[in-house]
Design an enzyme around this catalytic site. Structure first.
Site, mmCIF file in Angstrom:
data_model
loop_
_atom_site.group_PDB
_atom_site.id
_atom_site.type_symbol
_atom_site.label_atom_id
_atom_site.label_comp_id
_atom_site.label_asym_id
_atom_site.label_seq_id
_atom_site.Cartn_x
_atom_site.Cartn_y
_atom_site.Cartn_z
ATOM 1 N N GLU A 114 0.831 -1.207 0.000
ATOM 2 C CA GLU A 114 0.000 0.000 0.000
ATOM 3 C C GLU A 114 0.868 1.260 0.000
ATOM 4 O OE1 GLU A 114 -2.351 -0.359 3.593
ATOM 5 O OE2 GLU A 114 -3.020 -2.395 3.061
ATOM 6 N N LYS A 116 2.231 4.653 1.375
ATOM 7 C CA LYS A 116 2.282 5.281 2.707
ATOM 8 C C LYS A 116 2.097 6.775 2.498
ATOM 9 C CE LYS A 116 4.963 5.274 6.990
ATOM 10 N NZ LYS A 116 4.885 6.686 7.344
ATOM 11 N N ASP A 118 1.648 10.573 3.171
ATOM 12 C CA ASP A 118 2.226 11.444 4.185
ATOM 13 C C ASP A 118 1.144 12.388 4.689
ATOM 14 O OD1 ASP A 118 4.198 12.248 5.800
ATOM 15 O OD2 ASP A 118 5.286 13.427 4.298
ATOM 16 N N TYR A 226 -7.211 2.448 5.735
ATOM 17 C CA TYR A 226 -6.316 1.322 5.472
ATOM 18 C C TYR A 226 -6.394 0.203 6.513
ATOM 19 C CZ TYR A 226 -3.290 4.319 8.374
ATOM 20 O OH TYR A 226 -2.792 5.129 9.349
ATOM 21 N N LYS A 318 10.692 3.061 3.408
ATOM 22 C CA LYS A 318 10.795 4.493 3.133
ATOM 23 C C LYS A 318 11.412 4.709 1.754
ATOM 24 C CE LYS A 318 9.318 6.599 6.917
ATOM 25 N NZ LYS A 318 9.873 7.791 7.530
ATOM 26 N N CYS A 412 30.810 42.042 -11.134
ATOM 27 C CA CYS A 412 30.870 40.694 -11.715
ATOM 28 C C CYS A 412 32.036 39.912 -11.104
ATOM 29 C CB CYS A 412 31.053 40.804 -13.230
ATOM 30 S SG CYS A 412 31.401 39.222 -14.018
ATOM 31 N N CYS A 415 34.768 39.455 -14.221
ATOM 32 C CA CYS A 415 35.487 40.541 -14.887
ATOM 33 C C CYS A 415 35.567 41.792 -14.026
ATOM 34 C CB CYS A 415 34.818 40.887 -16.218
ATOM 35 S SG CYS A 415 33.240 41.730 -16.035
ATOM 36 N N CYS A 430 25.627 41.332 -15.765
ATOM 37 C CA CYS A 430 26.955 41.897 -15.947
ATOM 38 C C CYS A 430 26.894 42.621 -17.293
ATOM 39 C CB CYS A 430 28.010 40.790 -15.986
ATOM 40 S SG CYS A 430 29.597 41.372 -16.617
ATOM 41 N N CYS A 435 33.237 40.715 -20.942
ATOM 42 C CA CYS A 435 33.372 39.821 -19.773
ATOM 43 C C CYS A 435 33.707 38.395 -20.227
ATOM 44 C CB CYS A 435 32.082 39.807 -18.971
ATOM 45 S SG CYS A 435 32.089 38.553 -17.665
HETATM 46 S S1 IVH Z 1 -0.870 0.772 8.984
HETATM 47 C C1 IVH Z 1 -0.406 -0.949 12.986
HETATM 48 N N1 IVH Z 1 -1.097 1.589 6.504
HETATM 49 O O1 IVH Z 1 2.151 5.552 8.744
HETATM 50 C C2 IVH Z 1 -0.333 -0.436 11.595
HETATM 51 N N2 IVH Z 1 -0.204 3.103 8.100
HETATM 52 O O2 IVH Z 1 4.551 5.215 10.422
HETATM 53 C C3 IVH Z 1 -0.110 1.011 11.565
HETATM 54 N N3 IVH Z 1 0.354 5.298 7.190
HETATM 55 O O3 IVH Z 1 0.667 6.003 11.877
HETATM 56 C C4 IVH Z 1 -0.618 1.716 10.435
HETATM 57 N N4 IVH Z 1 -0.272 4.886 5.123
HETATM 58 O O4 IVH Z 1 -0.270 7.310 9.876
HETATM 59 C C5 IVH Z 1 -0.706 1.903 7.743
HETATM 60 N N5 IVH Z 1 -1.366 2.170 4.280
HETATM 61 C C6 IVH Z 1 -0.997 2.494 5.518
HETATM 62 C C7 IVH Z 1 -0.491 3.767 5.844
HETATM 63 C C8 IVH Z 1 -0.089 4.030 7.154
HETATM 64 C C9 IVH Z 1 0.223 5.787 5.952
HETATM 65 C C10 IVH Z 1 0.903 6.041 8.339
HETATM 66 C C11 IVH Z 1 0.035 5.984 9.555
HETATM 67 C C12 IVH Z 1 0.885 5.424 10.647
HETATM 68 C C13 IVH Z 1 2.259 5.726 10.131
HETATM 69 C C14 IVH Z 1 3.270 4.785 10.725
#
Ligand code: IVH
Length: 681
Positions: A114, A116, A118, A226, A318, A412, A415, A430, A435
């Protein structure tokens, strides 16, 4: 205290400070990647020196905090964090730990992979289908009650009517701002003179954690689900044995589920899919900082369990960070071929978005002032995708006096001539025509592929010729002494001969290419072709009046004035005379009048006005090269050329789809070559 213990204490103190800024004030002091580095260092110290480990170290806790502005909510099941890995190798090592933890199993493991997002973690409790409490993660056990705020998020269902409508259920997910919504919000902030948000995550967290839900309601927040946890009273959902089925249940109830989520069978497929996200992160509608990989089988999850901080059955991979901090060593100014003085940052090298960055553009004097970066500052460097690295701004460092503000030089650096700013422009020039820095760029440009196309005559070679006193002007190239060239360091007779041959054959280049090579302001390949085609030779062009020039298609008054001014200059006339005398043709042969189909089959969207072009003129130039110029951006768009006063929606769309965006200055190159080089800092 030992060195190790005091370093650990220092790290814990710094991590606590960053947690407070991030979770409580929604205003991080450093990029996430720099924070991860601190946590990693602390964890490795604690692992190699167990005697300094503390039970309440941030490495064992869910980080986060709650503000007294909101009522506390105790989560029915703790909201955990995720452990991180940073590459494929670490991801595979994690999957091997899973296998060992699960004992003997014959089948391949099944994973949910999935994005992640932000944003900000949220838990929403539904009791008998009714949204009753929404809470932030807080410290994982107790979060903040933000129910009224969450009710204002348009895509959060207030009522569930399907399988999940019975009993108490916690829906977990992420509150976030889509990239387009973030851009629109910042455009609004800008229009209202309010402070812009640094990134979508801060904007989402700051928008949600408002005391007044009416303010939250005005922000374009979204929620993506999620996880689904049954608190009690729903046997049907409790019997579900796979995560994928829980996600399907959430989707049936009307929750947004990440469309990129897939189930993968086996480690190899899981790893490959997680790498897919690395390649496609810029194509998604939301910003992601990683990929979450979870075991799909809920019984296997239960068997593995969790630590106090994170489940063992899930991991975050990450992605390479797009923002890092580094030390700004110096600000220097480079001089381009038109004399434009561009400030750029000299940085302590740092890896951003997977490549080492040691220089970053600062655009112009005003940008340096707006960003208020000073040599000696710790600064945030951002590099997203293929774009040139940029300085976001300085990092506030506690207990350190700011260095003195940087002053844009008045002369400059090459020059020593005056640097001048003309009128309302933010650019500084310049103004010394002699130059050497300008000359170097002019000669390099003259020899470049889009102009005279002299092979082997790049910037370094030109610099060498200039240093040896062999050239100071483009006209000198045709009067080079072969023996002097052969005597240059690292050249030798063979390369010297090849260079001579390339220079000699460039004499037959058509007039249009010479015009491009001369670097007359505003005259790119399109105008150069038009001028060359109409006048056929340089004498006719030089004796044309400004009005005659302005009357041509694709020329117009700005280019006409610039061309007329160029040929009025005595030094320029002398240059032309010398080129003619050395046998440079300076004629446009008729069969050359066809344009090369450099953009055949490609869709190039233009937004805003491009200097030297009318709206139609820019489109015609693209069409004349076999391309199309549609009015909107789509997945099929080859690139977007951004002029003055561009349309925000086109830029947002291009950003969302990851379509390359070119500046007006790269347009000519695009037309003549069908591609472009990255902007130099
Ligand atoms: S699962 C116990 N699924 O990432 C499982 N988290 O660093 C915990 N996050 O606090 C969460 N996308 O805010 C899960 N597909 C995803 C996610 C996700 C973003 C965030 C979430 C969590 C943080 C952990």
């Amino acid at each position: 205290m030992s060195d190790v213990a005091s370093r650990a204490a220092e790290l814990r103190e710094a991590i606590a400070r960053h947690n407070e800024a991030y979770y409580l004030h929604d205003d991080p002091l450093i990029p996430d990647a720099d924070y991860d580095v601190l946590v990693r260092e602390l964890r490795s110290l604690e692992e190699s020196h167990p005697e300094i480990a503390l039970a309440d170290s941030p490495t064992h806790k869910v980080s986060g905090a709650s503000s007294a502005a909101f009522s506390p909510v105790t989560h029915a099941t703790p909201m955990l964090s995720l452990d991180n890995v940073f590459d494929e190798e670490e991801l595979i090592a994690w999957s091997e730990r899973l296998r060992r933890g699960l004992g003997e199993i014959d089948n391949k493991l099944v994973f949910s992979v999935e994005p992640k997002i932000d944003g900000l973690a949220m838990s929403i409790l539904y009791v008998d289908g009714v949204l009753s409490v929404a809470a932030t993660r807080g410290d994982g056990r107790v979060g903040e009650d933000v129910t009224d705020n969450v009710r204002t998020i348009a895509n959060v269902p207030h009522r569930l009517t399907g399988r999940a409508a019975k009993g108490s259920m916690e829906v977990r997910g992420e509150v976030f701002l889509a990239k387009a919504d973030f851009a629109a919000l910042n455009a609004r902030q800008r229009a209202e003179g309010a402070k812009e948000f640094a990134n979508p995550r801060n904007a989402a967290a700051g928008s949600l954690r408002q005391k007044d839900p009416h303010l939250t309601a005005q922000r374009p927040l979204s929620f993506l689900a999620y996880q689904l946890e049954v608190v009690d009273g729903n046997d049907e959902v409790s019997r579900i044995s796979r995560h994928a089925d829980l996600l399907a249940t959430l989707a049936d109830e009307g929750f947004l589920i990440a469309p990129e989520t897939t189930s993968e069978v086996g480690v190899a497929a899981m790893v490959a899919r997680s790498t897919w996200f690395e390649e496609h992160r810029h194509d998604l509608v939301y910003e992601i900082d990683g990929v979450v990989i979870k075991l799909d089988d809920l019984a296997q999850r239960a068997a593995l369990g969790s630590t106090s901080r994170a489940p063992r059955w899930a991991i975050a991979r990450k992605l390479p960070p797009e923002e890092r901090t580094t030390r700004l060593v110096a600000i220097e100014v480079s001089i381009g071929r038109t004399g434009r003085a561009t400030p750029f940052a000299v940085l302590e090298p740092v890896v951003v978005a997977g490549s080492t960055v040691s220089l970053a553009t600062l655009h112009n004097q005003d940008q340096v002032a707006v960003k208020d970066v000073r040599p000696g500052d710790l600064v945030i460097v951002r590099k997203a995708g293929d774009v040139i690295p940029e300085i976001v701004g300085p990092v506030r460092e506690t207990g350190r006096r700011r260095p003195k503000a940087w002053v844009f030089p008045s002369t400059c650096p090459r020059c020593g001539g005056a640097l001048e700013r003309v009128g309302e422009e933010s650019d500084t020039y310049c103004v010394n025509p002699e130059c050497p820095a300008q000359r170097l760029q002019q000669i390099t440009h003259f020899a470049s592929r889009g102009a005279m196309d002299i092979e082997g005559l790049g910037e370094q070679r030109v610099a060498q010729l200039m240093d040896a006193g062999l050239v100071a002007d483009v006209a000198d190239l045709y009067e080079l002494d072969p023996a002097a060239v052969a005597a240059l360091d690292g050249l030798g007779e063979l390369s010297a001969n090849a260079l001579q041959a390339a220079i000699t054959s460039s004499r037959t280049q058509p007039l249009s290419r010479v015009l491009v090579g001369l670097g007359i302001r505003h005259v790119g390949p399109v105008a150069a072709r038009e001028l060359a085609r109409r006048f056929e030779d340089i004498e006719a062009l030089m004796s044309a009046s400004e009005d005659q020039l302005a009357a041509l298609d694709g020329v117009g008054p700005v280019i006409a004035a610039s061309v007329a001014a160029y040929f009025e200059d005595r030094a320029h006339r002398e240059r032309i005379r010398r080129l003619l005398a050395s046998g440079v043709s300076l004629r446009e042969p008729r069969e050359e009048n066809q344009l090369a189909p450099t953009l055949a089959g490609r869709a190039v969207v233009v937004t805003g006005t491009l200097p030297g072009y009318s709206r139609d003129g820019a489109e015609e130039a693209i069409v004349a090269r076999g391309g199309t110029s549609p009015g909107s951006v789509s997945k099929k768009t080859y690139c977007v050329v951004v002029g003055d006063n561009p349309g925000a929606s086109k830029i947002t769309k291009a950003t969302d789809l990851g379509i390359p965006q070119l500046t007006a200055s790269q347009f000519e190159e695009l037309l003549s070559t069908g591609t472009w080089a990255p902007l130099s800092p």
